[in-house]
Design a protein around this motif. Sequence first.
Motif, PDB file in Angstrom:
ATOM      1  N   LEU A  35      -6.371 -18.955  79.338  1.00 39.65           N
ATOM      2  CA  LEU A  35      -6.128 -20.382  79.167  1.00 39.65           C
ATOM      3  C   LEU A  35      -5.374 -20.665  77.867  1.00 39.65           C
ATOM      4  O   LEU A  35      -4.422 -21.451  77.851  1.00 39.65           O
ATOM      5  N   LEU A  36      -5.778 -20.020  76.795  1.00 35.39           N
ATOM      6  CA  LEU A  36      -5.072 -20.197  75.522  1.00 35.39           C
ATOM      7  C   LEU A  36      -3.627 -19.726  75.618  1.00 35.39           C
ATOM      8  O   LEU A  36      -2.720 -20.366  75.083  1.00 35.39           O
ATOM      9  N   GLU A  37      -3.407 -18.628  76.301  1.00 37.94           N
ATOM     10  CA  GLU A  37      -2.044 -18.129  76.466  1.00 37.94           C
ATOM     11  C   GLU A  37      -1.214 -19.085  77.327  1.00 37.94           C
ATOM     12  O   GLU A  37      -0.047 -19.333  77.041  1.00 37.94           O
ATOM     13  N   ASP A  38      -1.823 -19.628  78.386  1.00 37.21           N
ATOM     14  CA  ASP A  38      -1.127 -20.610  79.221  1.00 37.21           C
ATOM     15  C   ASP A  38      -0.770 -21.852  78.411  1.00 37.21           C
ATOM     16  O   ASP A  38       0.332 -22.387  78.533  1.00 37.21           O
ATOM     17  N   LEU A  39      -1.691 -22.290  77.586  1.00 36.55           N
ATOM     18  CA  LEU A  39      -1.443 -23.449  76.730  1.00 36.55           C
ATOM     19  C   LEU A  39      -0.282 -23.185  75.781  1.00 36.55           C
ATOM     20  O   LEU A  39       0.599 -24.031  75.612  1.00 36.55           O
ATOM     21  N   ARG A  40      -0.271 -22.014  75.207  1.00 33.64           N
ATOM     22  CA  ARG A  40       0.804 -21.644  74.274  1.00 33.64           C
ATOM     23  C   ARG A  40       2.157 -21.573  74.979  1.00 33.64           C
ATOM     24  O   ARG A  40       3.138 -22.144  74.529  1.00 33.64           O
ATOM     25  N   THR A  41       2.207 -20.905  76.122  1.00 31.34           N
ATOM     26  CA  THR A  41       3.482 -20.777  76.847  1.00 31.34           C
ATOM     27  C   THR A  41       3.962 -22.130  77.347  1.00 31.34           C
ATOM     28  O   THR A  41       5.150 -22.427  77.264  1.00 31.34           O
ATOM     29  N   PHE A  42       3.037 -22.929  77.871  1.00 33.01           N
ATOM     30  CA  PHE A  42       3.409 -24.264  78.349  1.00 33.01           C
ATOM     31  C   PHE A  42       3.995 -25.092  77.214  1.00 33.01           C
ATOM     32  O   PHE A  42       5.024 -25.743  77.386  1.00 33.01           O
ATOM     33  N   SER A  43       3.333 -25.064  76.061  1.00 33.68           N
ATOM     34  CA  SER A  43       3.822 -25.883  74.952  1.00 33.68           C
ATOM     35  C   SER A  43       5.185 -25.409  74.469  1.00 33.68           C
ATOM     36  O   SER A  43       6.040 -26.221  74.127  1.00 33.68           O
ATOM     37  N   GLN A  44       5.409 -24.108  74.475  1.00 33.08           N
ATOM     38  CA  GLN A  44       6.721 -23.595  74.076  1.00 33.08           C
ATOM     39  C   GLN A  44       7.801 -24.008  75.074  1.00 33.08           C
ATOM     40  O   GLN A  44       8.884 -24.442  74.685  1.00 33.08           O
ATOM     41  N   LYS A  45       7.494 -23.877  76.362  1.00 30.09           N
ATOM     42  CA  LYS A  45       8.481 -24.252  77.379  1.00 30.09           C
ATOM     43  C   LYS A  45       8.737 -25.754  77.366  1.00 30.09           C
ATOM     44  O   LYS A  45       9.873 -26.198  77.516  1.00 30.09           O
ATOM     45  N   ARG A  46       7.667 -26.535  77.186  1.00 28.80           N
ATOM     46  CA  ARG A  46       7.837 -27.987  77.141  1.00 28.80           C
ATOM     47  C   ARG A  46       8.691 -28.382  75.939  1.00 28.80           C
ATOM     48  O   ARG A  46       9.582 -29.235  76.055  1.00 28.80           O
ATOM     49  N   ALA A  47       8.422 -27.792  74.799  1.00 31.09           N
ATOM     50  CA  ALA A  47       9.213 -28.096  73.604  1.00 31.09           C
ATOM     51  C   ALA A  47      10.673 -27.726  73.818  1.00 31.09           C
ATOM     52  O   ALA A  47      11.572 -28.463  73.398  1.00 31.09           O
ATOM     53  N   SER A  48      10.908 -26.624  74.500  1.00 34.36           N
ATOM     54  CA  SER A  48      12.280 -26.205  74.778  1.00 34.36           C
ATOM     55  C   SER A  48      12.984 -27.195  75.701  1.00 34.36           C
ATOM     56  O   SER A  48      14.143 -27.571  75.472  1.00 34.36           O
ATOM     57  N   VAL A  49      12.278 -27.641  76.742  1.00 39.35           N
ATOM     58  CA  VAL A  49      12.855 -28.616  77.678  1.00 39.35           C
ATOM     59  C   VAL A  49      13.139 -29.936  76.959  1.00 39.35           C
ATOM     60  O   VAL A  49      14.211 -30.531  77.114  1.00 39.35           O
ATOM     61  N   GLU A  50      12.181 -30.379  76.155  1.00 38.09           N
ATOM     62  CA  GLU A  50      12.360 -31.625  75.407  1.00 38.09           C
ATOM     63  C   GLU A  50      13.538 -31.512  74.444  1.00 38.09           C
ATOM     64  O   GLU A  50      14.333 -32.436  74.304  1.00 38.09           O
ATOM     65  N   ARG A  51      13.659 -30.378  73.780  1.00 35.64           N
ATOM     66  CA  ARG A  51      14.762 -30.165  72.842  1.00 35.64           C
ATOM     67  C   ARG A  51      16.098 -30.193  73.573  1.00 35.64           C
ATOM     68  O   ARG A  51      17.047 -30.823  73.113  1.00 35.64           O
ATOM     69  N   ASP A  52      16.184 -29.497  74.706  1.00 35.82           N
ATOM     70  CA  ASP A  52      17.432 -29.486  75.478  1.00 35.82           C
ATOM     71  C   ASP A  52      17.812 -30.893  75.923  1.00 35.82           C
ATOM     72  O   ASP A  52      18.983 -31.290  75.848  1.00 35.82           O
ATOM     73  N   TYR A  53      16.819 -31.657  76.377  1.00 36.68           N
ATOM     74  CA  TYR A  53      17.068 -33.028  76.807  1.00 36.68           C
ATOM     75  C   TYR A  53      17.581 -33.868  75.639  1.00 36.68           C
ATOM     76  O   TYR A  53      18.562 -34.603  75.765  1.00 36.68           O
ATOM     77  N   ALA A  54      16.929 -33.756  74.496  1.00 43.21           N
ATOM     78  CA  ALA A  54      17.323 -34.547  73.332  1.00 43.21           C
ATOM     79  C   ALA A  54      18.725 -34.178  72.867  1.00 43.21           C
ATOM     80  O   ALA A  54      19.529 -35.059  72.530  1.00 43.21           O
ATOM     81  N   GLN A  55      19.047 -32.893  72.888  1.00 41.01           N
ATOM     82  CA  GLN A  55      20.387 -32.468  72.475  1.00 41.01           C
ATOM     83  C   GLN A  55      21.453 -32.960  73.448  1.00 41.01           C
ATOM     84  O   GLN A  55      22.535 -33.395  73.027  1.00 41.01           O
ATOM     85  N   ALA A  56      21.163 -32.904  74.741  1.00 43.54           N
ATOM     86  CA  ALA A  56      22.129 -33.390  75.731  1.00 43.54           C
ATOM     87  C   ALA A  56      22.331 -34.900  75.594  1.00 43.54           C
ATOM     88  O   ALA A  56      23.464 -35.400  75.669  1.00 43.54           O
ATOM     89  N   LEU A  57      21.253 -35.632  75.382  1.00 35.89           N
ATOM     90  CA  LEU A  57      21.346 -37.078  75.204  1.00 35.89           C
ATOM     91  C   LEU A  57      22.109 -37.429  73.931  1.00 35.89           C
ATOM     92  O   LEU A  57      22.932 -38.353  73.912  1.00 35.89           O
ATOM     93  N   GLN A  58      21.871 -36.675  72.890  1.00 36.29           N
ATOM     94  CA  GLN A  58      22.580 -36.901  71.634  1.00 36.29           C
ATOM     95  C   GLN A  58      24.081 -36.626  71.807  1.00 36.29           C
ATOM     96  O   GLN A  58      24.918 -37.393  71.322  1.00 36.29           O
ATOM     97  N   LYS A  59      24.406 -35.583  72.507  1.00 37.89           N
ATOM     98  CA  LYS A  59      25.814 -35.256  72.758  1.00 37.89           C
ATOM     99  C   LYS A  59      26.480 -36.374  73.551  1.00 37.89           C
ATOM    100  O   LYS A  59      27.607 -36.793  73.241  1.00 37.89           O
ATOM    101  N   LEU A  60      25.790 -36.882  74.567  1.00 41.00           N
ATOM    102  CA  LEU A  60      26.330 -37.968  75.386  1.00 41.00           C
ATOM    103  C   LEU A  60      26.568 -39.225  74.552  1.00 41.00           C
ATOM    104  O   LEU A  60      27.631 -39.846  74.624  1.00 41.00           O
ATOM    105  N   ALA A  61      25.587 -39.595  73.749  1.00 42.45           N
ATOM    106  CA  ALA A  61      25.719 -40.796  72.920  1.00 42.45           C
ATOM    107  C   ALA A  61      26.838 -40.636  71.903  1.00 42.45           C
ATOM    108  O   ALA A  61      27.612 -41.577  71.667  1.00 42.45           O
ATOM    109  N   ASN A  62      26.950 -39.456  71.327  1.00 41.73           N
ATOM    110  CA  ASN A  62      28.026 -39.220  70.353  1.00 41.73           C
ATOM    111  C   ASN A  62      29.410 -39.285  71.003  1.00 41.73           C
ATOM    112  O   ASN A  62      30.372 -39.735  70.373  1.00 41.73           O
ATOM    113  N   GLN A  63      29.518 -38.843  72.247  1.00 38.04           N
ATOM    114  CA  GLN A  63      30.801 -38.940  72.957  1.00 38.04           C
ATOM    115  C   GLN A  63      31.232 -40.398  73.086  1.00 38.04           C
ATOM    116  O   GLN A  63      32.397 -40.730  72.880  1.00 38.04           O
ATOM    117  N   TYR A  64      30.298 -41.256  73.416  1.00 37.29           N
ATOM    118  CA  TYR A  64      30.626 -42.679  73.570  1.00 37.29           C
ATOM    119  C   TYR A  64      30.856 -43.344  72.213  1.00 37.29           C
ATOM    120  O   TYR A  64      31.640 -44.286  72.119  1.00 37.29           O
TER     121      TYR A  64
END
Length: 144
Positions: A35-64
Amino acid sequence: MQPPPRKVRVTQELKHTHSEQLSRLHIKHQAECDLLEDLRTFSQKRASVERDYAQALQKLANQYLKREWPDSLSEEADHRNMYCVWRAYLEGTVQVTQSRIAACDNYKVQVAEPAKTARLQKEQQLRKTGFTLHGSSDSVEILF
């Protein structure tokens, strides 16, 4: 007729009960570590997804934001002009994405690393108690 029940030696019964309890303890411990390992992996993957989303959104806003704005925009800085509102919205989006990126880094630090540390401590604790319990099993056998 059935044969009379066999008498089991006390030591064998104690040893069997002890090994059964050890087995259950090990299964419980392994489930908690998983369970602890699942929690750790989930949090890492979630942080990665959130980071990718934020970077893509930032790139889009900067283009405009890089687009050319009408000359009247620099003269009028009020929010009644739709260009000013649009620019403020894009700038706000960039600020929000920067906050999201910072939150992702904090999320990794606050969840993933402590979960890893807790799992390692649990595994170390199991090893220590396992040796102690196996030793007590042997001492029970010697006593009887």
